[in-house]
Design a protein around this motif. Structure first.
Motif, PDB file in Angstrom:
ATOM      1  N   LYS A  73      -6.823   5.342  -3.433  1.00 24.91           N
ATOM      2  CA  LYS A  73      -5.828   4.623  -4.231  1.00 24.91           C
ATOM      3  C   LYS A  73      -4.816   5.554  -4.894  1.00 24.91           C
ATOM      4  O   LYS A  73      -3.800   5.086  -5.415  1.00 24.91           O
ATOM      5  N   ASP A  74      -5.060   6.837  -4.881  1.00 24.38           N
ATOM      6  CA  ASP A  74      -4.221   7.802  -5.587  1.00 24.38           C
ATOM      7  C   ASP A  74      -2.787   7.767  -5.061  1.00 24.38           C
ATOM      8  O   ASP A  74      -2.519   8.132  -3.919  1.00 24.38           O
ATOM      9  N   LYS A  75      -1.866   7.356  -5.914  1.00 26.16           N
ATOM     10  CA  LYS A  75      -0.456   7.249  -5.528  1.00 26.16           C
ATOM     11  C   LYS A  75       0.173   8.618  -5.256  1.00 26.16           C
ATOM     12  O   LYS A  75       1.171   8.713  -4.554  1.00 26.16           O
ATOM     13  N   LYS A  76      -0.430   9.672  -5.792  1.00 26.92           N
ATOM     14  CA  LYS A  76       0.082  11.023  -5.574  1.00 26.92           C
ATOM     15  C   LYS A  76      -0.429  11.619  -4.271  1.00 26.92           C
ATOM     16  O   LYS A  76      -0.066  12.737  -3.918  1.00 26.92           O
ATOM     17  N   ASN A  77      -1.285  10.872  -3.563  1.00 25.69           N
ATOM     18  CA  ASN A  77      -1.866  11.381  -2.324  1.00 25.69           C
ATOM     19  C   ASN A  77      -1.867  10.294  -1.240  1.00 25.69           C
ATOM     20  O   ASN A  77      -2.919   9.941  -0.705  1.00 25.69           O
ATOM     21  N   PRO A  78      -0.695   9.771  -0.888  1.00 29.21           N
ATOM     22  CA  PRO A  78      -0.654   8.702   0.123  1.00 29.21           C
ATOM     23  C   PRO A  78      -1.072   9.178   1.512  1.00 29.21           C
ATOM     24  O   PRO A  78      -1.501   8.372   2.345  1.00 29.21           O
ATOM     25  N   GLU A  79      -0.997  10.500   1.735  1.00 28.48           N
ATOM     26  CA  GLU A  79      -1.365  11.031   3.056  1.00 28.48           C
ATOM     27  C   GLU A  79      -2.842  10.784   3.364  1.00 28.48           C
ATOM     28  O   GLU A  79      -3.203  10.528   4.505  1.00 28.48           O
ATOM     29  N   LEU A  80      -3.680  10.875   2.350  1.00 28.81           N
ATOM     30  CA  LEU A  80      -5.110  10.673   2.575  1.00 28.81           C
ATOM     31  C   LEU A  80      -5.371   9.253   3.069  1.00 28.81           C
ATOM     32  O   LEU A  80      -6.025   9.062   4.091  1.00 28.81           O
ATOM     33  N   ARG A  81      -4.848   8.274   2.349  1.00 30.32           N
ATOM     34  CA  ARG A  81      -5.047   6.870   2.760  1.00 30.32           C
ATOM     35  C   ARG A  81      -4.498   6.646   4.160  1.00 30.32           C
ATOM     36  O   ARG A  81      -5.157   6.046   5.005  1.00 30.32           O
ATOM     37  N   GLN A  82      -3.320   7.161   4.418  1.00 30.37           N
ATOM     38  CA  GLN A  82      -2.694   6.991   5.727  1.00 30.37           C
ATOM     39  C   GLN A  82      -3.538   7.639   6.831  1.00 30.37           C
ATOM     40  O   GLN A  82      -3.760   7.036   7.883  1.00 30.37           O
ATOM     41  N   ASN A  83      -4.018   8.858   6.586  1.00 32.17           N
ATOM     42  CA  ASN A  83      -4.819   9.563   7.599  1.00 32.17           C
ATOM     43  C   ASN A  83      -6.137   8.852   7.875  1.00 32.17           C
ATOM     44  O   ASN A  83      -6.595   8.808   9.020  1.00 32.17           O
ATOM     45  N   VAL A  84      -6.753   8.294   6.830  1.00 32.03           N
ATOM     46  CA  VAL A  84      -8.005   7.557   7.036  1.00 32.03           C
ATOM     47  C   VAL A  84      -7.713   6.240   7.747  1.00 32.03           C
ATOM     48  O   VAL A  84      -8.382   5.882   8.713  1.00 32.03           O
ATOM     49  N   ALA A  85      -6.698   5.518   7.287  1.00 30.45           N
ATOM     50  CA  ALA A  85      -6.359   4.219   7.876  1.00 30.45           C
ATOM     51  C   ALA A  85      -5.963   4.345   9.344  1.00 30.45           C
ATOM     52  O   ALA A  85      -6.337   3.515  10.170  1.00 30.45           O
ATOM     53  N   GLU A  86      -5.231   5.405   9.675  1.00 34.97           N
ATOM     54  CA  GLU A  86      -4.757   5.588  11.048  1.00 34.97           C
ATOM     55  C   GLU A  86      -5.779   6.266  11.946  1.00 34.97           C
ATOM     56  O   GLU A  86      -5.594   6.341  13.151  1.00 34.97           O
ATOM     57  N   GLY A  87      -6.851   6.808  11.361  1.00 37.88           N
ATOM     58  CA  GLY A  87      -7.893   7.421  12.162  1.00 37.88           C
ATOM     59  C   GLY A  87      -7.768   8.920  12.351  1.00 37.88           C
ATOM     60  O   GLY A  87      -8.585   9.519  13.057  1.00 37.88           O
ATOM     61  N   SER A  88      -6.757   9.557  11.751  1.00 39.35           N
ATOM     62  CA  SER A  88      -6.649  11.021  11.833  1.00 39.35           C
ATOM     63  C   SER A  88      -7.870  11.669  11.186  1.00 39.35           C
ATOM     64  O   SER A  88      -8.294  12.746  11.582  1.00 39.35           O
ATOM     65  N   ILE A  89      -8.392  11.001  10.161  1.00 37.64           N
ATOM     66  CA  ILE A  89      -9.665  11.384   9.553  1.00 37.64           C
ATOM     67  C   ILE A  89     -10.630  10.252   9.862  1.00 37.64           C
ATOM     68  O   ILE A  89     -10.392   9.111   9.451  1.00 37.64           O
ATOM     69  N   ASN A  90     -11.698  10.550  10.600  1.00 36.95           N
ATOM     70  CA  ASN A  90     -12.615   9.469  10.968  1.00 36.95           C
ATOM     71  C   ASN A  90     -13.528   9.100   9.791  1.00 36.95           C
ATOM     72  O   ASN A  90     -13.607   9.806   8.794  1.00 36.95           O
ATOM     73  N   GLU A  91     -14.217   7.986   9.931  1.00 36.00           N
ATOM     74  CA  GLU A  91     -15.018   7.425   8.848  1.00 36.00           C
ATOM     75  C   GLU A  91     -16.119   8.373   8.385  1.00 36.00           C
ATOM     76  O   GLU A  91     -16.326   8.556   7.175  1.00 36.00           O
TER      77      GLU A  91
END
Length: 140
Positions: A73-91
């Motif tokens: 949820k961190d607004k200062k770190n949108p890359e993390l959410r995006q990478n997890v959501a898109e699968g760049s970082i797996n579950e």
């Protein structure tokens, strides 16, 4: 729309829903297919957190889940959410990440500076202590 979950544990079910909401982020309108994909991703993330906590809802499970949700949820770190959501970082990888690994690039840069300053300060303190010991030993 809440995720349909049947873990049998209210805390785990709530955790999955919170992870799902965090993965969706501020994108109010998601295509149903995308939302269901993120719901499955949220379930998998929770399952890995649960597994890593020896299949118990204990302090480690709660702390880890809380940390993952907060970081997504961190607004200062949108890359993390995006990478997890898109699968760049797996579950599984995300479930095992520590705070440092989840930090934004800016936060990582700040942490490096803090560590360098702390190390320099510690070395200076040790040097002063060594000089003091040398002087004290000569006076004996």
């Amino acid at each position: 729309m809440p995720v349909q979950v049947l873990t049998g544990d209210k805390f785990r079910d709530n955790c999955i829903n919170l992870i799902h909401k965090a993965l969706i982020g501020d994108d109010k309108v998601k295509i149903n297919e995308e939302e269901s994909r993120l719901a499955e991703k949220a379930k998998l993330i929770e399952q890995y957190i649960y597994r890593n906590s020896n299949y118990t809802v204990n302090k480690n499970y709660k702390d880890t889940a809380r940390s993952k949700i907060w970081n997504l949820k961190d607004k200062k770190n949108p890359e993390l959410r995006q990478n997890v959501a898109e699968g760049s970082i797996n579950e599984e990888e995300f479930a095992q990440m520590d705070a440092e690994a989840m930090a934004s690039k800016e936060r990582k840069r700040q942490n490096i500076i803090i560590r360098k300053n702390s190390l320099a300060s510690s070395i200076a303190d040790l040097s002063d202590l060594d000089r003091s010991n040398i002087v004290n030993n000569r006076n004996v």
